[in-house]
Enzyme design. Structure first.
Site, PDB file in Angstrom:
ATOM      1  N   CYS A   2      51.673  49.998  41.333  1.00 50.47           N
ATOM      2  CA  CYS A   2      51.441  49.782  39.908  1.00 50.47           C
ATOM      3  C   CYS A   2      50.555  48.547  39.699  1.00 50.47           C
ATOM      4  CB  CYS A   2      52.709  49.588  39.100  1.00 50.47           C
ATOM      5  SG  CYS A   2      53.773  51.016  39.052  1.00 50.47           S
ATOM      6  N   ARG A  27      46.159  50.319  43.356  1.00 51.34           N
ATOM      7  CA  ARG A  27      47.597  50.059  43.472  1.00 51.34           C
ATOM      8  C   ARG A  27      48.437  51.248  43.017  1.00 51.34           C
ATOM      9  NH1 ARG A  27      48.528  44.403  43.919  1.00 51.34           N
ATOM     10  NH2 ARG A  27      50.705  44.781  43.440  1.00 51.34           N
ATOM     11  N   TRP A  73      52.096  53.971  39.682  1.00 56.44           N
ATOM     12  CA  TRP A  73      52.494  54.753  40.856  1.00 56.44           C
ATOM     13  C   TRP A  73      53.967  55.084  40.610  1.00 56.44           C
ATOM     14  CZ3 TRP A  73      56.122  54.637  44.772  1.00 56.44           C
ATOM     15  CH2 TRP A  73      55.867  55.449  45.878  1.00 56.44           C
ATOM     16  N   ASN A  99      56.082  46.579  36.942  1.00 56.51           N
ATOM     17  CA  ASN A  99      55.871  46.995  38.322  1.00 56.51           C
ATOM     18  C   ASN A  99      57.147  46.638  39.068  1.00 56.51           C
ATOM     19  OD1 ASN A  99      54.939  47.441  40.921  1.00 56.51           O
ATOM     20  ND2 ASN A  99      53.749  45.540  41.002  1.00 56.51           N
ATOM     21  N   GLY A 100      57.744  47.608  39.761  1.00 50.67           N
ATOM     22  CA  GLY A 100      58.983  47.331  40.482  1.00 50.67           C
ATOM     23  C   GLY A 100      60.032  48.378  40.148  1.00 50.67           C
ATOM     24  N   GLU A 484      47.310  55.162  64.926  1.00 53.70           N
ATOM     25  CA  GLU A 484      46.510  54.726  63.779  1.00 53.70           C
ATOM     26  C   GLU A 484      45.437  55.780  63.441  1.00 53.70           C
ATOM     27  OE1 GLU A 484      46.824  52.746  61.494  1.00 53.70           O
ATOM     28  OE2 GLU A 484      44.843  52.342  60.699  1.00 53.70           O
ATOM     29  N   LYS A 488      45.173  57.708  59.863  1.00 53.82           N
ATOM     30  CA  LYS A 488      43.958  57.708  59.036  1.00 53.82           C
ATOM     31  C   LYS A 488      43.618  59.138  58.621  1.00 53.82           C
ATOM     32  CE  LYS A 488      43.776  54.471  58.044  1.00 53.82           C
ATOM     33  NZ  LYS A 488      44.685  53.482  58.361  1.00 53.82           N
ATOM     34  N   GLU A 491      46.340  60.636  56.083  1.00 55.50           N
ATOM     35  CA  GLU A 491      46.474  60.047  54.751  1.00 55.50           C
ATOM     36  C   GLU A 491      45.273  60.316  53.850  1.00 55.50           C
ATOM     37  OE1 GLU A 491      47.286  55.799  54.874  1.00 55.50           O
ATOM     38  OE2 GLU A 491      45.652  55.445  56.252  1.00 55.50           O
ATOM     39  N   HIS A 507      55.858  66.783  77.101  1.00 55.80           N
ATOM     40  CA  HIS A 507      57.251  66.972  76.690  1.00 55.80           C
ATOM     41  C   HIS A 507      57.367  67.538  75.280  1.00 55.80           C
ATOM     42  CE1 HIS A 507      58.406  64.962  80.349  1.00 55.80           C
ATOM     43  NE2 HIS A 507      57.520  64.004  80.066  1.00 55.80           N
ATOM     44  N   LYS A 606      48.209  51.222  47.564  1.00 50.30           N
ATOM     45  CA  LYS A 606      47.765  50.197  48.508  1.00 50.30           C
ATOM     46  C   LYS A 606      48.872  49.195  48.822  1.00 50.30           C
ATOM     47  CE  LYS A 606      44.592  48.133  50.853  1.00 50.30           C
ATOM     48  NZ  LYS A 606      44.334  48.800  52.133  1.00 50.30           N
TER      49      LYS A 606
HETATM   50  C1  G6P Z   1      50.804  51.202  52.262  1.00 52.73           C
HETATM   51  C2  G6P Z   1      49.305  51.245  52.460  1.00 52.73           C
HETATM   52  C3  G6P Z   1      48.983  51.137  53.940  1.00 52.73           C
HETATM   53  C4  G6P Z   1      49.608  49.879  54.530  1.00 52.73           C
HETATM   54  C5  G6P Z   1      51.120  49.806  54.259  1.00 52.73           C
HETATM   55  C6  G6P Z   1      51.671  48.443  54.587  1.00 52.73           C
HETATM   56  O1  G6P Z   1      51.400  52.344  52.771  1.00 52.73           O
HETATM   57  O2  G6P Z   1      48.780  52.456  51.925  1.00 52.73           O
HETATM   58  O3  G6P Z   1      47.584  51.093  54.124  1.00 52.73           O
HETATM   59  O4  G6P Z   1      49.391  49.853  55.912  1.00 52.73           O
HETATM   60  O5  G6P Z   1      51.376  50.034  52.865  1.00 52.73           O
HETATM   61  O6  G6P Z   1      51.102  47.512  53.718  1.00 52.73           O
HETATM   62  P1  G6P Z   1      50.896  45.979  54.021  1.00 52.73           P
HETATM   63  O7  G6P Z   1      50.206  45.458  52.799  1.00 52.73           O
HETATM   64  O8  G6P Z   1      52.260  45.406  54.213  1.00 52.73           O
HETATM   65  O9  G6P Z   1      50.072  45.863  55.238  1.00 52.73           O
END
Ligand code: G6P
Length: 611
Positions: A2, A27, A73, A99-100, A484, A488, A491, A507, A606
């Site tokens: 948010c 956000r 969000w 937000n929260g 990772e 990517k 997502e 396995h 984010k």
């Molecule tokens: C969200 C973001 C990710 C990030 C994760 C942890 O899921 O979309 O890109 O890796 O949060 O966030 P941070 O700010 O703690 O790295």
């Protein structure tokens, strides 16, 4: 999670709010809304993006010099017009954005319903709006007192802006657990959940602390706690440039951020690696360096991509400094009654510095006596303020929701920390130490080289844009890179992808391999090269498609694999910084070709400030 924005001053609020919301949209982006506080209270909100809100208000009266805005969000209640913020209290006295999560909202809601309140939305925020109003009307108190009393009854996390139509030249801001920044201008104030919408207006900001309440009118601000104790505001200077939060000609923020990596990695080690490349100085760790050197164990915590960087950190600290490491998802760590010793060093990794689970895990580790360090990107965010010491990753603002440059900056910091610890523990000789530093310094140029192959990566991406599944394999340092790479892809392109340690393929995942399954294998020259070559053969024997990330000039794998993505030679410990780049670009191009919104993938945000 948010985005919150607000303005009080003598300018028209609308352009400031809408521009601020666009900057904060990363956000959360399922609905957006704005409210103006003047002779009347006007609220406009819409499901969808900030641009939908803009269209919606095109023919409405959006004049006014006091206003608040929100991009959501969803937590409580599906994304729709009614659940969008701002929320108004039943009798129209208050308007609020939040937000929260208010955890005890259902109990508060029942009590308000018993007193005649009828709720329009499914949100916890409307409960807070009505609670404030109830206290205001029946307690006959000022808006400020009503807000503070209401907040004292709330369990949970909030960053809120509240305005009252009877005190129209005032915005009240409060924070507990969810970030809020106030920008100070000339007779005007700006509010936001992070500094990105503020930087173009002023560089002087105050970061609210938990339990702070700011009562702000056009000409002045007073800061207190929810218990009415005065707080002296600490003014910080923003070290952020407007260009850093714009796309600068790139089609997407994600692409810009991928291409920024040579610079962001350099910025991360600049001033920390000595000019003669013979030593590393991490000023933020000065006071705790002996604790790190003598640590019996390091626990690394994080979420998402930051957790993957933590896994690379595990290999680095164990390999270079011989310190045992455990890597934990922050959300699991905090709830499973972990054993923490006072001589443990806990490293919390977070791009945003605001992730709720990581923050809560830090608090737990601190309570149990551990030394807690932060590796964060956003200066002034909550995690650096909550930890004993730490190192900032100087990656610059990361706007694309899928993390790229923050990951490589985090790995760069962990590499420097592990090198320093390895040297101080006499695990690394002078010669090894100097040669590793020399390799680190060359990483930006090597990444530049990899980026120059972008068109080739794009050509390969085009061949697999319609895949429904993908498997990523790596060994040792490259197992976290495989995770990772898979993250990517899933997502931003919504293709199901899994990362696996290459040897574990036998396995389970091997059962999935057929002629339509792309298998991305990280197979550069490292100590398990021969083994990974065997794994590639196992995939080919089952007709899988192999896309291999290889060291430039590798002929052996070139003959076996369907495609190779070449990268310059490096040493094992530094190769994660290189091998991840082609995987970022592959995912980016596939997602663009599938028509996905790469900067704002569905359902994601984010900064995750809820647990
Ligand atoms: C969200 C973001 C990710 C990030 C994760 C942890 O899921 O979309 O890109 O890796 O949060 O966030 P941070 O700010 O703690 O790295």
């Amino acid at each position: 999670m948010c985005g919150i924005v607000g303005y009080i001053g003598s300018k028209q609020a609308y352009p400031i709010l809408i521009n601020g919301l666009k900057r904060l949209e990363y956000r959360g982006y399922d609905s957006a809304g704005i409210a103006f506080i003047g002779n009347d209270l006007r609220v406009f909100k819409q499901k969808g993006k900030v641009s939908d809100l803009e269209d919606f208000v095109a023919d409405k009266d959006v004049s006014g010099t006091v206003g608040i805005g929100h991009t959501r969000w969803a937590t409580h209640g599906e994304p729709n017009d009614i659940n969008a913020h701002p929320h108004q209290s039943q009798n129209g006295h208050f308007v609020i954005i939040h937000n929260g999560i208010i955890e005890n909202y259902s109990r508060l809601k029942r009590r308000l319903e018993d007193r005649g309140y009828i709720f329009k939305s499914d949100t916890d925020t409307e409960v807070l709006a009505n609670l404030i109003e109830y206290i205001y009307m029946y307690g006959q108190v000022s808006a400020e007192i009503a807000v503070r009393l209401a907040l004292s009854k709330v369990v949970g996390a909030y960053g809120i802006l509240v305005a009252c139509k009877d005190e129209k030249d005032q915005i009240i801001a409060a924070r507990k657990g969810s970030p809020l920044v106030i920008g100070i201008g000339e007779g005007e104030y700006f509010f936001a959940s992070d500094a990105t919408p503020i930087v173009e207006h002023t560089k002087s900001v105050i970061y609210l602390n938990d339990n702070d309440v700011a009562i702000v009118s056009k000409g002045e601000m007073s800061l207190k706690t929810i218990d009415n104790a005065r707080v002296s505001p600490k003014i910080h200077k923003l070290n952020l440039d407007i260009g850093e939060i714009e796309k600068s000609g790139y089609e997407h923020f994600m692409l810009k951020e991928i291409f920024e990596q040579p610079r962001s990695i350099q910025d991360t080690f600049r001033g920390r690696v000595a000019a003669d490349r013979k030593s590393i100085h991490l000023g933020g760790l000065h006071e705790v360096i002996d604790k790190i050197t003598n640590a019996k164990r390091i626990i690394i915590i994080g979420c998402g991509t930051s957790w993957h960087a933590g896994l690379v950190g595990e290999y680095l600290f164990e390999d270079l400094a011989r310190i045992p490491v455990e890597v934990e998802y922050a959300s699991e760590f905090r709830y499973r009654n972990p054993v923490i010793f006072p001589d443990d060093v806990v490293i919390a990794i977070s791009q945003s510095g605001e992730t709720a689970d990581t923050l809560a895990a830090i608090k737990l580790a601190k309570e149990q006596g551990a030394t807690v360090l932060g590796v964060c990107n956003v200066v002034g965010s909550s995690i650096p303020r909550e930890t004993h010491a730490g190192v900032y990753t100087h990656a610059g603002p990361e706007i694309g929701v899928a993390s790229t440059k923050a990951f490589t900056a985090q790995v760069t910091v962990l590499t420097m920390m592990a090198l320093l610890a390895g040297k101080r523990r006499n695990v690394l000789s002078d010669e090894e130490y100097h040669s590793l530093i020399g390799e680190l310094v060359q990483v930006p140029d090597k990444i530049q080289k990899i980026l120059s192959y972008n068109e080739e990566f794009k050509r390969i991406a085009a061949l697999y844009k319609n895949a429904t599944n993908a498997l990523y394999l790596g060994r040792g340092y490259f197992f976290p890179v495989a995770l990772e790479g898979a993250l990517k892809l899933k997502e931003i392109s919504y293709i199901h992808a899994e990362g696996y340690p290459a040897a574990e393929m036998k396995h389970g995942p091997i059962a999935l391999i057929d002629e339509s399954m792309p298998v991305i294998v990280i197979a550069t020259h490292d100590k398990s090269y021969e083994k990974i070559v065997s794994n590639i053969q196992e995939v080919k024997a089952r007709k899988g498609i192999v896309i291999a990330v290889v060291t430039q000039g590798d002929q052996v794998i070139k003959e076996m694999a369907d495609h190779v993505l070449e990268i310059p030679d490096s040493i094992d410990a530094l190769a994660p910084l290189l091998t991840v780049i082609p995987l970022q670009l592959l995912s980016y191009h596939i997602a663009v070709m599938r028509g996905c919104n790469v900067d704002q993938p569905r359902n994601l945000a984010k900064s995750v400030t809820v647990e």
